[in-house]
Design an enzyme around this catalytic site. Sequence first.
Site, PDB file in Angstrom:
ATOM      1  N   HIS A  26       0.832  -1.204   0.000  1.00 48.92           N
ATOM      2  CA  HIS A  26       0.000   0.000   0.000  1.00 48.92           C
ATOM      3  C   HIS A  26       0.867   1.253   0.000  1.00 48.92           C
ATOM      4  O   HIS A  26       0.540   2.247  -0.654  1.00 48.92           O
ATOM      5  CB  HIS A  26      -0.912   0.006   1.228  1.00 48.92           C
ATOM      6  CG  HIS A  26      -2.043  -0.965   1.127  1.00 48.92           C
ATOM      7  ND1 HIS A  26      -3.283  -0.706   1.655  1.00 48.92           N
ATOM      8  CD2 HIS A  26      -2.136  -2.185   0.552  1.00 48.92           C
ATOM      9  CE1 HIS A  26      -4.085  -1.733   1.419  1.00 48.92           C
ATOM     10  NE2 HIS A  26      -3.401  -2.640   0.766  1.00 48.92           N
ATOM     11  N   ASP A 132      -6.029   5.472   3.954  1.00 50.06           N
ATOM     12  CA  ASP A 132      -5.996   4.162   3.324  1.00 50.06           C
ATOM     13  C   ASP A 132      -7.360   3.487   3.486  1.00 50.06           C
ATOM     14  O   ASP A 132      -8.143   3.806   4.377  1.00 50.06           O
ATOM     15  CB  ASP A 132      -4.912   3.300   3.980  1.00 50.06           C
ATOM     16  CG  ASP A 132      -4.800   1.932   3.344  1.00 50.06           C
ATOM     17  OD1 ASP A 132      -4.091   1.807   2.332  1.00 50.06           O
ATOM     18  OD2 ASP A 132      -5.431   0.984   3.850  1.00 50.06           O
ATOM     19  N   ALA A 362      12.764 -11.077  -5.302  1.00 52.59           N
ATOM     20  CA  ALA A 362      12.856 -10.811  -6.734  1.00 52.59           C
ATOM     21  C   ALA A 362      12.630  -9.327  -7.030  1.00 52.59           C
ATOM     22  O   ALA A 362      11.694  -8.731  -6.485  1.00 52.59           O
ATOM     23  CB  ALA A 362      11.814 -11.636  -7.482  1.00 52.59           C
ATOM     24  N   GLN A 364      10.891  -7.460  -8.989  1.00 46.44           N
ATOM     25  CA  GLN A 364       9.788  -7.821  -9.874  1.00 46.44           C
ATOM     26  C   GLN A 364       9.624  -6.892 -11.076  1.00 46.44           C
ATOM     27  O   GLN A 364       9.409  -7.357 -12.200  1.00 46.44           O
ATOM     28  CB  GLN A 364       8.482  -7.874  -9.070  1.00 46.44           C
ATOM     29  CG  GLN A 364       7.286  -8.326  -9.894  1.00 46.44           C
ATOM     30  CD  GLN A 364       6.109  -8.681  -9.034  1.00 46.44           C
ATOM     31  OE1 GLN A 364       6.133  -9.695  -8.344  1.00 46.44           O
ATOM     32  NE2 GLN A 364       5.071  -7.856  -9.059  1.00 46.44           N
ATOM     33  N   HIS A 379       0.200 -14.259  -7.688  1.00 43.56           N
ATOM     34  CA  HIS A 379      -0.823 -14.283  -6.643  1.00 43.56           C
ATOM     35  C   HIS A 379      -1.941 -13.281  -6.928  1.00 43.56           C
ATOM     36  O   HIS A 379      -2.940 -13.255  -6.224  1.00 43.56           O
ATOM     37  CB  HIS A 379      -0.190 -13.978  -5.285  1.00 43.56           C
ATOM     38  CG  HIS A 379       0.420 -12.613  -5.197  1.00 43.56           C
ATOM     39  ND1 HIS A 379       1.335 -12.139  -6.121  1.00 43.56           N
ATOM     40  CD2 HIS A 379       0.257 -11.597  -4.304  1.00 43.56           C
ATOM     41  CE1 HIS A 379       1.698 -10.907  -5.799  1.00 43.56           C
ATOM     42  NE2 HIS A 379       1.066 -10.556  -4.702  1.00 43.56           N
ATOM     43  N   TRP A 382      -2.877  -6.566  -6.411  1.00 43.64           N
ATOM     44  CA  TRP A 382      -3.245  -5.536  -7.390  1.00 43.64           C
ATOM     45  C   TRP A 382      -2.022  -4.821  -7.959  1.00 43.64           C
ATOM     46  O   TRP A 382      -1.974  -4.527  -9.154  1.00 43.64           O
ATOM     47  CB  TRP A 382      -4.212  -4.545  -6.774  1.00 43.64           C
ATOM     48  CG  TRP A 382      -4.873  -3.665  -7.819  1.00 43.64           C
ATOM     49  CD1 TRP A 382      -4.740  -2.323  -7.971  1.00 43.64           C
ATOM     50  CD2 TRP A 382      -5.762  -4.093  -8.867  1.00 43.64           C
ATOM     51  NE1 TRP A 382      -5.482  -1.878  -9.041  1.00 43.64           N
ATOM     52  CE2 TRP A 382      -6.115  -2.947  -9.607  1.00 43.64           C
ATOM     53  CE3 TRP A 382      -6.274  -5.339  -9.253  1.00 43.64           C
ATOM     54  CZ2 TRP A 382      -6.976  -2.996 -10.710  1.00 43.64           C
ATOM     55  CZ3 TRP A 382      -7.131  -5.394 -10.354  1.00 43.64           C
ATOM     56  CH2 TRP A 382      -7.463  -4.233 -11.056  1.00 43.64           C
ATOM     57  N   ASN A 383      -1.018  -4.521  -7.132  1.00 49.47           N
ATOM     58  CA  ASN A 383       0.193  -3.890  -7.654  1.00 49.47           C
ATOM     59  C   ASN A 383       0.858  -4.782  -8.694  1.00 49.47           C
ATOM     60  O   ASN A 383       1.284  -4.317  -9.758  1.00 49.47           O
ATOM     61  CB  ASN A 383       1.181  -3.586  -6.532  1.00 49.47           C
ATOM     62  CG  ASN A 383       0.763  -2.412  -5.670  1.00 49.47           C
ATOM     63  OD1 ASN A 383      -0.097  -1.626  -6.051  1.00 49.47           O
ATOM     64  ND2 ASN A 383       1.361  -2.288  -4.506  1.00 49.47           N
ATOM     65  N   SER A 384       0.980  -6.068  -8.401  1.00 53.59           N
ATOM     66  CA  SER A 384       1.592  -7.005  -9.343  1.00 53.59           C
ATOM     67  C   SER A 384       0.779  -7.103 -10.626  1.00 53.59           C
ATOM     68  O   SER A 384       1.332  -7.183 -11.727  1.00 53.59           O
ATOM     69  CB  SER A 384       1.716  -8.393  -8.701  1.00 53.59           C
ATOM     70  OG  SER A 384       2.636  -8.373  -7.630  1.00 53.59           O
ATOM     71  N   GLU A 387       1.458  -4.014 -12.710  1.00 53.23           N
ATOM     72  CA  GLU A 387       2.802  -4.087 -13.287  1.00 53.23           C
ATOM     73  C   GLU A 387       2.815  -5.029 -14.490  1.00 53.23           C
ATOM     74  O   GLU A 387       3.411  -4.726 -15.530  1.00 53.23           O
ATOM     75  CB  GLU A 387       3.803  -4.545 -12.234  1.00 53.23           C
ATOM     76  CG  GLU A 387       4.081  -3.501 -11.164  1.00 53.23           C
ATOM     77  CD  GLU A 387       4.843  -4.042  -9.967  1.00 53.23           C
ATOM     78  OE1 GLU A 387       5.060  -3.273  -9.017  1.00 53.23           O
ATOM     79  OE2 GLU A 387       5.210  -5.240  -9.972  1.00 53.23           O
ATOM     80  N   GLU A 403      -7.844  -9.809  -1.291  1.00 52.01           N
ATOM     81  CA  GLU A 403      -8.769  -9.651  -2.419  1.00 52.01           C
ATOM     82  C   GLU A 403      -8.238 -10.308  -3.683  1.00 52.01           C
ATOM     83  O   GLU A 403      -8.792 -10.133  -4.781  1.00 52.01           O
ATOM     84  CB  GLU A 403      -9.044  -8.158  -2.659  1.00 52.01           C
ATOM     85  CG  GLU A 403      -8.172  -7.451  -3.673  1.00 52.01           C
ATOM     86  CD  GLU A 403      -6.711  -7.246  -3.253  1.00 52.01           C
ATOM     87  OE1 GLU A 403      -5.988  -6.543  -3.979  1.00 52.01           O
ATOM     88  OE2 GLU A 403      -6.290  -7.791  -2.208  1.00 52.01           O
TER      89      GLU A 403
END
Length: 493
Positions: A26, A132, A362, A364, A379, A382-384, A387, A403
């Site tokens: 976050h 947040d 890693a 990423q 997984h 949301w960030n991944s 990206e 989520e």
Amino acid sequence: MSQSMHSRFQDPAKPCRYYMGPAIGHLASTIEMAKLLVNRDDRLSITILIMTLPFDTKLGAYAEALAASPMAKRIKFIKLPQDNTDHGEANPAKFFNLAIEAQKSHVKEAVKNLVQSNSNPSSSKLAGFVIDMFCTTMIDVANEFGVPTYMFFTSGAGFLGLVLHLQTLYEEHNVDTTELKDSDTELRIPYFVNSVPAKVLPLMFLVKEAAPITRNYLRRYKEVKGIIVNTFMELESHAIHSFSDDTPTVYPVGPLLNLKGNSQVGSGGTQQGQDIIKWLEEQPSSSVVFLCFGSMGSFSGDQVKEIAFALEKSEVHFLWSLRKPPPKNKMAIASDYSNLEEVLPEGFLDRTAEIGRVIGWAPQVDILAHTAIAAFVSHCGWNSTLESLYFGVPLATWPIYAEQHINAFELVKELGLAVEITMDYRKDFLKESEMLVSSEQIVRGIKCVMEQDSEIRKKMKEMSENSRKVLTEGGSSYCFLGRLIDDVMHNIP
């Protein structure tokens, strides 16, 4: 474990805004949001208030590094005192809720000190708080200062719509989602075109110990002035168009990404990252599947072996970020193995030495940006996800917690940007999941996502192009950001 933004009063007529929220995931997107705002409008100034939980030591170190970075000249970082209250045997959801509540006095004191430190109050005003998604209790603090509250929702619009809808079902129709646990029920939710299986709902709605706590902070979502979402119109147009008039104004301003990547504080990540990129340079273009499951993504020994068997059977080039689970009954971030052979099948590293590499931490962003990467087993954090979209790398879904399951559902069923390995695998924070994903199931997913001429790959390329345009002048997120700033300036007390 929270983070936040706040701003020093530096220039005339510079309103100040505050952010609060959990975990490095976050915090990373929050920082990108802050940078976007101050770079867009020099009237704005930001300070980030960072809260940490006892077990999240990396966030504290990250916060200290940020405070000493060149970025701190434009965006101030304040690490709040850690809450060391003994909450007894509280379950994780209750523990987290109590920890956030305990920070209210620290937040109030920090903001009061910042306001008082301003030498020229007439030229600079406190414009509001940005909290947040888990920190709605801080609305009370904003109200004490007489300023509006905005929320930064670090997940997607689909998930935001889901939580608002489930809260409405509970409040207006007395629907208890905990009764859906282990159910095959499918729900009609206006933010999704397809019916949503109960099995992809987050555990915070399904577990009796967590659901009341979840509802407690969700009930206050409608008190905020607006909700800033880390998504963009071209990605989630159906969900964004589905928000009703009685919902706070939604501002999709993403994708908010740190494209420079993050070296792990104190981990030797820089040298390790260089070694990984050097290995990728030796691989053929679009040949490598990358497996990575986030900061809390670890598996039991049996599941690790199934993944290893699948990689051997698939015969694809692979880069696998394998993390060690924390001790049982302990909330902690996954760590690196000191000896990979203790968990991998005997001889696996030797047999796959020509085509694969197993790593710990890693870099990423750098990996996904590399031309050798063809697919991403993820997984679905949301960030991944964002990206992967940005770099046009097709996904194979393996959600684990939070989520991520609804993200996987949206990617596979709604958007056609991913293939499914699994969508209902779950891991409890304090105990191993009993579910085991078979090597055959993993092989099917990997082979499908690696297809070079698939419709998914074509869609991902188009979405990648969209994600690179939306924040440029005239793009959808650029325009929504302008509307947000206009609203902030108009509502300064």
